[in-house]
Design a protein around this motif. Structure first.
Motif, PDB file in Angstrom:
ATOM      1  N   ASP A  32       0.833  -1.202   0.000  1.00 42.27           N
ATOM      2  CA  ASP A  32       0.000   0.000   0.000  1.00 42.27           C
ATOM      3  C   ASP A  32       0.870   1.256   0.000  1.00 42.27           C
ATOM      4  O   ASP A  32       0.520   2.267   0.609  1.00 42.27           O
ATOM      5  N   ALA A  33       2.015   1.189  -0.658  1.00 44.08           N
ATOM      6  CA  ALA A  33       2.952   2.315  -0.636  1.00 44.08           C
ATOM      7  C   ALA A  33       3.783   2.303  -1.912  1.00 44.08           C
ATOM      8  O   ALA A  33       3.431   1.651  -2.904  1.00 44.08           O
ATOM      9  N   LYS A  34       4.893   3.011  -1.893  1.00 41.24           N
ATOM     10  CA  LYS A  34       5.721   3.201  -3.074  1.00 41.24           C
ATOM     11  C   LYS A  34       6.999   2.358  -2.996  1.00 41.24           C
ATOM     12  O   LYS A  34       7.114   1.454  -2.164  1.00 41.24           O
ATOM     13  N   PHE A  35       7.948   2.674  -3.873  1.00 38.18           N
ATOM     14  CA  PHE A  35       9.143   1.838  -3.986  1.00 38.18           C
ATOM     15  C   PHE A  35      10.220   2.261  -2.983  1.00 38.18           C
ATOM     16  O   PHE A  35      10.294   3.415  -2.561  1.00 38.18           O
ATOM     17  N   ILE A  36      11.039   1.318  -2.607  1.00 38.79           N
ATOM     18  CA  ILE A  36      12.076   1.523  -1.588  1.00 38.79           C
ATOM     19  C   ILE A  36      13.388   1.797  -2.300  1.00 38.79           C
ATOM     20  O   ILE A  36      13.906   0.948  -3.030  1.00 38.79           O
ATOM     21  N   GLN A 114      15.003  -2.832  13.139  1.00 39.40           N
ATOM     22  CA  GLN A 114      13.846  -3.232  13.928  1.00 39.40           C
ATOM     23  C   GLN A 114      12.598  -3.400  13.055  1.00 39.40           C
ATOM     24  O   GLN A 114      11.632  -4.046  13.463  1.00 39.40           O
ATOM     25  N   ALA A 115      12.621  -2.835  11.845  1.00 43.83           N
ATOM     26  CA  ALA A 115      11.462  -2.912  10.957  1.00 43.83           C
ATOM     27  C   ALA A 115      11.691  -3.857   9.783  1.00 43.83           C
ATOM     28  O   ALA A 115      10.817  -4.008   8.929  1.00 43.83           O
ATOM     29  N   ILE A 136      10.813  -7.577 -11.688  1.00 44.29           N
ATOM     30  CA  ILE A 136      10.245  -8.391 -10.615  1.00 44.29           C
ATOM     31  C   ILE A 136      10.049  -7.479  -9.401  1.00 44.29           C
ATOM     32  O   ILE A 136      11.006  -6.903  -8.884  1.00 44.29           O
ATOM     33  N   ILE A 137       8.805  -7.352  -8.949  1.00 44.68           N
ATOM     34  CA  ILE A 137       8.482  -6.484  -7.811  1.00 44.68           C
ATOM     35  C   ILE A 137       8.103  -7.340  -6.622  1.00 44.68           C
ATOM     36  O   ILE A 137       7.177  -8.161  -6.705  1.00 44.68           O
ATOM     37  N   LEU A 138       8.818  -7.166  -5.524  1.00 48.58           N
ATOM     38  CA  LEU A 138       8.486  -7.869  -4.291  1.00 48.58           C
ATOM     39  C   LEU A 138       7.907  -6.880  -3.287  1.00 48.58           C
ATOM     40  O   LEU A 138       8.446  -5.780  -3.105  1.00 48.58           O
ATOM     41  N   GLU A 139       6.824  -7.252  -2.659  1.00 49.53           N
ATOM     42  CA  GLU A 139       6.098  -6.361  -1.753  1.00 49.53           C
ATOM     43  C   GLU A 139       6.542  -6.566  -0.309  1.00 49.53           C
ATOM     44  O   GLU A 139       6.616  -7.695   0.178  1.00 49.53           O
ATOM     45  N   ILE A 140       6.808  -5.433   0.366  1.00 46.38           N
ATOM     46  CA  ILE A 140       7.253  -5.445   1.752  1.00 46.38           C
ATOM     47  C   ILE A 140       6.141  -4.875   2.629  1.00 46.38           C
ATOM     48  O   ILE A 140       5.826  -3.684   2.541  1.00 46.38           O
ATOM     49  N   PRO A 141       5.536  -5.673   3.505  1.00 46.26           N
ATOM     50  CA  PRO A 141       4.471  -5.151   4.356  1.00 46.26           C
ATOM     51  C   PRO A 141       5.015  -4.439   5.592  1.00 46.26           C
ATOM     52  O   PRO A 141       6.148  -4.675   6.012  1.00 46.26           O
ATOM     53  N   GLY A 142       4.200  -3.536   6.173  1.00 50.44           N
ATOM     54  CA  GLY A 142       4.552  -2.989   7.477  1.00 50.44           C
ATOM     55  C   GLY A 142       4.701  -1.486   7.547  1.00 50.44           C
ATOM     56  O   GLY A 142       4.443  -0.756   6.588  1.00 50.44           O
ATOM     57  N   GLU A 238      -6.127  -1.579   9.585  1.00 43.15           N
ATOM     58  CA  GLU A 238      -7.063  -2.687   9.378  1.00 43.15           C
ATOM     59  C   GLU A 238      -7.325  -2.946   7.899  1.00 43.15           C
ATOM     60  O   GLU A 238      -7.480  -4.095   7.477  1.00 43.15           O
ATOM     61  N   LYS A 239      -7.371  -1.876   7.088  1.00 44.96           N
ATOM     62  CA  LYS A 239      -7.698  -2.030   5.672  1.00 44.96           C
ATOM     63  C   LYS A 239      -6.618  -2.787   4.907  1.00 44.96           C
ATOM     64  O   LYS A 239      -6.918  -3.614   4.047  1.00 44.96           O
ATOM     65  N   THR A 240      -5.370  -2.481   5.182  1.00 51.73           N
ATOM     66  CA  THR A 240      -4.273  -3.069   4.402  1.00 51.73           C
ATOM     67  C   THR A 240      -3.602  -4.243   5.105  1.00 51.73           C
ATOM     68  O   THR A 240      -2.901  -5.031   4.475  1.00 51.73           O
ATOM     69  N   GLY A 241      -3.781  -4.330   6.427  1.00 50.30           N
ATOM     70  CA  GLY A 241      -3.084  -5.359   7.195  1.00 50.30           C
ATOM     71  C   GLY A 241      -1.667  -4.982   7.552  1.00 50.30           C
ATOM     72  O   GLY A 241      -0.925  -5.792   8.124  1.00 50.30           O
ATOM     73  N   ASN A 242      -1.254  -3.762   7.220  1.00 56.64           N
ATOM     74  CA  ASN A 242       0.099  -3.330   7.586  1.00 56.64           C
ATOM     75  C   ASN A 242       0.223  -3.200   9.106  1.00 56.64           C
ATOM     76  O   ASN A 242      -0.677  -2.672   9.768  1.00 56.64           O
ATOM     77  N   THR A 243       1.345  -3.678   9.634  1.00 58.31           N
ATOM     78  CA  THR A 243       1.632  -3.568  11.059  1.00 58.31           C
ATOM     79  C   THR A 243       3.087  -3.156  11.254  1.00 58.31           C
ATOM     80  O   THR A 243       3.928  -3.370  10.372  1.00 58.31           O
ATOM     81  N   GLY A 244       3.381  -2.581  12.405  1.00 57.47           N
ATOM     82  CA  GLY A 244       4.757  -2.233  12.741  1.00 57.47           C
ATOM     83  C   GLY A 244       4.906  -2.165  14.248  1.00 57.47           C
ATOM     84  O   GLY A 244       3.944  -1.859  14.964  1.00 57.47           O
TER      85      GLY A 244
END
Length: 254
Positions: A32-36, A114-115, A136-142, A238-244
């Motif tokens: 739910d965000a942009k590129f790192i 830590q993240a 190839i795009i890999l998604e990182i949650p959080g 809650e919408k995206t399931g992102n946690t940290g």
């Protein structure tokens, strides 16, 4: 004798195949965000031969986080790229002689331990058949959470805080480093942010945190007794399931 040498030469040439340079673009994208990319220190990429675990390429993604409108606001259509020449990625150049099953591992964010999350995928790489464009795009949650106050293992005299609110602070951003703000693309109103306070290893209370400025969350509570304290700070969408989560230990003494 010449005939023997000729036969040996034929056998050698038949079993020796030159390696072919093959390129693959690898990108890490926050859920739910942009590129790192460079602004966050990049995501660390490791490409291995799946069979023997040999490292074929390794490095960090570099470049920009990408176009916000294109990535976050534009409806996705098959075949339409969500990256451009400036968007962060790692271009791996690999020499292979035959189709090779590879493992791609992404560790991100590389400079925020830590993240950190590790994600991976596998695919066949075929000699001379480059995988470019979005790649190839890999998604990182959080979320990335950095507790600012109190400091790690800070010793705090009880007489300096007793009878008045003690302030807790943390900086929270998306996994791409993108900002969280009230009413923004990443809206603070949609993210639950709380602290779980423990004293001498036992649960004490929950502390509600709220946004006070871009990325900066605060909360306060009364601390009226000495002890070894631990603050576990979390964010949840809650919408995206992102946690940290981030944690800090500090000491209040008399």
């Amino acid at each position: 004798m010449k005939t023997l040498f000729f036969i040996i030469a034929l056998l050698f040439s038949a079993t020796t195949v030159s390696a072919t340079e093959t390129k693959i673009m690898i990108r890490a994208k926050g859920k739910d965000a942009k590129f790192i990319g460079s602004s966050l220190g990049g995501a660390h990429i490791i490409v291995r031969n799946k069979i023997n675990r040999e490292i074929l390429a390794e490095g960090n993604t570099t470049g920009s986080t990408g176009n916000t409108d294109l990535i976050m606001k534009t409806a996705k259509t098959r075949g339409v790229a969500i990256t451009d020449s400036q968007t962060a990625g790692f271009l791996a150049t690999i020499d292979i002689t035959e189709p090779t099953l590879i493992n791609i591992e992404v560790i991100s964010p590389f400079n925020n331990r830590q993240a950190q999350a590790t994600v991976s995928t596998e695919l066949w790489l075929i000699p001379g058949k480059d995988i470019l464009g979005d790649g190839i795009i890999l998604e990182i949650p959080g979320f990335i959470i950095d507790i600012l106050k109190p400091r790690t293992h800070q010793y705090i005299p009880l007489n300096t805080i007793k009878g008045k609110p003690f302030l807790f602070q943390a900086n929270i951003v998306m996994m791409c480093g993108c900002v969280i703000d009230k009413g923004g693309v990443w809206n603070s109103d949609e993210i639950e942010v709380k602290g779980i306070l423990k004293k001498d290893g036992k649960y004490s209370k929950d502390i509600t945190m709220s946004l006070v400025s871009t990325n900066l969350f605060e909360g306060s509570d009364w601390i009226n007794s000495p002890g070894n304290y631990e603050l576990i700070w979390y964010a949840y969408d809650e919408k995206t399931g992102n946690t940290g989560v981030d944690k800090v230990n500090y000491v209040v003494y008399e």
